[in-house]
Motif scaffolding. Sequence first.
Motif, PDB file in Angstrom:
ATOM      1  N   SER A  24       0.806  -1.226   0.000  1.00  0.00           N
ATOM      2  CA  SER A  24       0.000   0.000   0.000  1.00  0.00           C
ATOM      3  C   SER A  24       0.836   1.273   0.000  1.00  0.00           C
ATOM      4  O   SER A  24       0.320   2.352  -0.289  1.00  0.00           O
ATOM      5  N   SER A  25       2.111   1.164   0.340  1.00  0.00           N
ATOM      6  CA  SER A  25       2.983   2.344   0.312  1.00  0.00           C
ATOM      7  C   SER A  25       4.433   1.893   0.298  1.00  0.00           C
ATOM      8  O   SER A  25       4.763   0.778   0.722  1.00  0.00           O
ATOM      9  N   LEU A  26       5.289   2.767  -0.195  1.00  0.00           N
ATOM     10  CA  LEU A  26       6.719   2.477  -0.315  1.00  0.00           C
ATOM     11  C   LEU A  26       7.501   3.661   0.235  1.00  0.00           C
ATOM     12  O   LEU A  26       7.204   4.810  -0.102  1.00  0.00           O
ATOM     13  N   GLY A  55       0.194   1.896  -3.799  1.00  0.00           N
ATOM     14  CA  GLY A  55       0.133   3.174  -3.098  1.00  0.00           C
ATOM     15  C   GLY A  55       1.276   4.101  -3.456  1.00  0.00           C
ATOM     16  O   GLY A  55       2.065   3.832  -4.366  1.00  0.00           O
ATOM     17  N   PRO A  56       1.387   5.204  -2.728  1.00  0.00           N
ATOM     18  CA  PRO A  56       2.407   6.212  -3.031  1.00  0.00           C
ATOM     19  C   PRO A  56       3.812   5.772  -2.643  1.00  0.00           C
ATOM     20  O   PRO A  56       4.000   4.917  -1.778  1.00  0.00           O
ATOM     21  N   ALA A  57       4.797   6.355  -3.295  1.00  0.00           N
ATOM     22  CA  ALA A  57       6.206   6.119  -2.979  1.00  0.00           C
ATOM     23  C   ALA A  57       6.787   7.394  -2.385  1.00  0.00           C
ATOM     24  O   ALA A  57       6.620   8.487  -2.932  1.00  0.00           O
ATOM     25  N   ARG A  75      10.797  12.416  -9.687  1.00  0.00           N
ATOM     26  CA  ARG A  75       9.432  12.468 -10.230  1.00  0.00           C
ATOM     27  C   ARG A  75       9.252  11.416 -11.313  1.00  0.00           C
ATOM     28  O   ARG A  75       8.221  10.741 -11.381  1.00  0.00           O
ATOM     29  N   SER A  76      10.267  11.251 -12.177  1.00  0.00           N
ATOM     30  CA  SER A  76      10.156  10.286 -13.271  1.00  0.00           C
ATOM     31  C   SER A  76      10.122   8.852 -12.762  1.00  0.00           C
ATOM     32  O   SER A  76       9.555   7.967 -13.418  1.00  0.00           O
ATOM     33  N   LEU A  77      10.711   8.598 -11.589  1.00  0.00           N
ATOM     34  CA  LEU A  77      10.712   7.264 -11.003  1.00  0.00           C
ATOM     35  C   LEU A  77       9.407   6.940 -10.282  1.00  0.00           C
ATOM     36  O   LEU A  77       9.201   5.807  -9.860  1.00  0.00           O
ATOM     37  N   GLY A  78       8.552   7.934 -10.136  1.00  0.00           N
ATOM     38  CA  GLY A  78       7.252   7.692  -9.521  1.00  0.00           C
ATOM     39  C   GLY A  78       7.127   8.097  -8.072  1.00  0.00           C
ATOM     40  O   GLY A  78       6.134   7.759  -7.422  1.00  0.00           O
ATOM     41  N   PHE A  79       8.106   8.807  -7.538  1.00  0.00           N
ATOM     42  CA  PHE A  79       7.991   9.275  -6.153  1.00  0.00           C
ATOM     43  C   PHE A  79       7.022  10.453  -6.091  1.00  0.00           C
ATOM     44  O   PHE A  79       7.167  11.428  -6.817  1.00  0.00           O
ATOM     45  N   GLY A  80       6.031  10.336  -5.200  1.00  0.00           N
ATOM     46  CA  GLY A  80       5.053  11.400  -5.057  1.00  0.00           C
ATOM     47  C   GLY A  80       5.192  12.179  -3.765  1.00  0.00           C
ATOM     48  O   GLY A  80       4.731  13.304  -3.654  1.00  0.00           O
TER      49      GLY A  80
END
Length: 234
Positions: A24-26, A55-57, A75-80
């Motif tokens: 659910s999260s990272l 879920g969010p990273a 941002r490009s790796l998907g970290f929010g």
Amino acid sequence: ARYHQALLTEIQRAGNQYGKLNISSLYFGGGTPTLMLAELGDVMNAIREQFALAGPAAIETTPADLTTETAARLRSLGFGLVSLGVQSYQDRFLRNIGRPYNGATAAHACAILKDAGFPTLNIDLMFALPGQTIADLRRDLGDAIRHGPDQITCYPLFTFPYTSVNRWVIKNRVVVPKLWLRWRMYRVICDMLGENGYVRASVWSFIRQGTTAFSSVTRDRYLGFGAGAASYNG
């Protein structure tokens, strides 16, 4: 390179053991994971291969390591969710706790992350620093608020035996603010952040309503990878 490979191996072994768990999260933290910026893509891919990440990273970084290119890469790796360990905007306190940057660098890093458009930006500050006054604390809080982060987290100074901060404290016979002043500082933090639209999300963290909190500890079960990480499966 050896650490990188060991980390990938550990992730693969956990996937083999537990199967395609729903995650659910990272969270990447407990230091400065952006020191491995070039390898983060491999680590993210390994986690996505072994688990169902829904879920969010989140990730931690410091002003000393942050550039516009670093923010774009995250941002490009998907970290929010990103947390920036500012600690203070005042040069003398940054020197005292051994931080390899100054207040101007810290402010610039905040601006970079704000412009990058992360859904949640957290700024970490320290209080109860040696020699710090209420006025110093208000100044740091004001600087943080002006950058408009979604969350501000304020920790009292903790000194652990193996840290450079603890060695500095012992060498210089430094005395941290007394308990009554630490309590007063905490009250100032609660009042000042509350007056500026933040609500308390935990003992140390304050968020703007409607945003996702940056947190590493409010999980019922978790898998930990890497040196010093822990897991808990119930």
